[in-house]
Scaffold this motif. Sequence first.
Motif, PDB file in Angstrom:
ATOM      1  N   MET A  69       0.853  -1.172   0.000  1.00  0.00           N
ATOM      2  CA  MET A  69       0.000   0.000   0.000  1.00  0.00           C
ATOM      3  C   MET A  69       0.903   1.240   0.000  1.00  0.00           C
ATOM      4  O   MET A  69       1.884   1.296   0.722  1.00  0.00           O
ATOM      5  CB  MET A  69      -0.902  -0.024   1.244  1.00  0.00           C
ATOM      6  N   ARG A  70       0.516   2.205  -0.759  1.00  0.00           N
ATOM      7  CA  ARG A  70       1.300   3.431  -0.876  1.00  0.00           C
ATOM      8  C   ARG A  70       1.085   4.326   0.346  1.00  0.00           C
ATOM      9  O   ARG A  70       0.060   4.237   1.032  1.00  0.00           O
ATOM     10  CB  ARG A  70       0.883   4.188  -2.128  1.00  0.00           C
ATOM     11  N   ALA A  71       2.035   5.169   0.587  1.00  0.00           N
ATOM     12  CA  ALA A  71       1.970   6.077   1.737  1.00  0.00           C
ATOM     13  C   ALA A  71       0.777   7.017   1.627  1.00  0.00           C
ATOM     14  O   ALA A  71       0.126   7.338   2.634  1.00  0.00           O
ATOM     15  CB  ALA A  71       3.267   6.865   1.860  1.00  0.00           C
ATOM     16  N   GLU A  72       0.477   7.468   0.434  1.00  0.00           N
ATOM     17  CA  GLU A  72      -0.678   8.379   0.283  1.00  0.00           C
ATOM     18  C   GLU A  72      -1.998   7.650   0.539  1.00  0.00           C
ATOM     19  O   GLU A  72      -2.940   8.242   1.055  1.00  0.00           O
ATOM     20  CB  GLU A  72      -0.675   9.048  -1.083  1.00  0.00           C
ATOM     21  N   ASP A  73      -2.090   6.350   0.228  1.00  0.00           N
ATOM     22  CA  ASP A  73      -3.289   5.566   0.520  1.00  0.00           C
ATOM     23  C   ASP A  73      -3.445   5.390   2.038  1.00  0.00           C
ATOM     24  O   ASP A  73      -4.553   5.485   2.570  1.00  0.00           O
ATOM     25  CB  ASP A  73      -3.223   4.205  -0.176  1.00  0.00           C
ATOM     26  N   GLU A  74      -2.323   5.145   2.701  1.00  0.00           N
ATOM     27  CA  GLU A  74      -2.354   5.031   4.168  1.00  0.00           C
ATOM     28  C   GLU A  74      -2.822   6.349   4.782  1.00  0.00           C
ATOM     29  O   GLU A  74      -3.609   6.362   5.730  1.00  0.00           O
ATOM     30  CB  GLU A  74      -0.976   4.663   4.699  1.00  0.00           C
ATOM     31  N   ALA A  75      -2.350   7.451   4.247  1.00  0.00           N
ATOM     32  CA  ALA A  75      -2.747   8.769   4.756  1.00  0.00           C
ATOM     33  C   ALA A  75      -4.243   9.004   4.556  1.00  0.00           C
ATOM     34  O   ALA A  75      -4.915   9.576   5.431  1.00  0.00           O
ATOM     35  CB  ALA A  75      -1.933   9.862   4.074  1.00  0.00           C
ATOM     36  N   LEU A  76      -4.783   8.550   3.430  1.00  0.00           N
ATOM     37  CA  LEU A  76      -6.222   8.694   3.189  1.00  0.00           C
ATOM     38  C   LEU A  76      -7.032   7.885   4.211  1.00  0.00           C
ATOM     39  O   LEU A  76      -8.049   8.359   4.721  1.00  0.00           O
ATOM     40  CB  LEU A  76      -6.580   8.240   1.770  1.00  0.00           C
ATOM     41  N   ILE A  77      -6.567   6.687   4.500  1.00  0.00           N
ATOM     42  CA  ILE A  77      -7.255   5.840   5.491  1.00  0.00           C
ATOM     43  C   ILE A  77      -7.163   6.479   6.872  1.00  0.00           C
ATOM     44  O   ILE A  77      -8.166   6.574   7.592  1.00  0.00           O
ATOM     45  CB  ILE A  77      -6.674   4.408   5.487  1.00  0.00           C
ATOM     46  N   LEU A  78      -5.987   6.933   7.260  1.00  0.00           N
ATOM     47  CA  LEU A  78      -5.814   7.555   8.578  1.00  0.00           C
ATOM     48  C   LEU A  78      -6.636   8.831   8.721  1.00  0.00           C
ATOM     49  O   LEU A  78      -7.104   9.147   9.809  1.00  0.00           O
ATOM     50  CB  LEU A  78      -4.333   7.830   8.839  1.00  0.00           C
ATOM     51  N   ALA A  79      -6.838   9.535   7.622  1.00  0.00           N
ATOM     52  CA  ALA A  79      -7.635  10.769   7.672  1.00  0.00           C
ATOM     53  C   ALA A  79      -9.107  10.476   7.974  1.00  0.00           C
ATOM     54  O   ALA A  79      -9.841  11.359   8.438  1.00  0.00           O
ATOM     55  CB  ALA A  79      -7.506  11.522   6.343  1.00  0.00           C
TER      56      ALA A  79
END
Length: 176
Positions: A1-11
Amino acid sequence: MRAEDEALILACIPSLRRYARGLTGDPHRADDLVQDTLERAWSRYSRWQRRGELRAWMFGIMHNHFIDGVRAASRQTDQTAPGDLPDAPVRATQTDQLEVRDLDRCLQALPAEQREVLLLICVEDLSYQETAQILAVPIGTVMSRLSRAREKLGALMQGRDTARRLRPVPSPREMS
């Protein structure tokens, strides 16, 4: 999983927490629900087809997981044997006989016409019309006698009316 996808989930976490608290009503259960949702979203991220908003997809995961939990809990309660149920609190019964005795004394202290109406309507569950026919009085008389009987019985039970408390009033039939 890409870092930006992780950031979207965490948001999505603050929104997920608010929704979870609304579903469960309990902060601890809500945190567990959010954690389960995040775990499922991470493990199934490849299934998300990027057709809709990620947040809506995660709300769907949470909602479905919550519903599954509710259904599982209802099945568990249905499958418990009668002996496995927790003990229900039991009402103390030590004073029941005293309360019944006091109620009987207070009922007997009511005037006979009030006692008759009270017993026919409240104990025998007859209508006002049926009671009026049985006693051969107008329905308005039944209603006023019942009102006075309830008021007097309440006063007697609370000890406010002691003048006639222990002296039963004879009914007209007893006098003849």
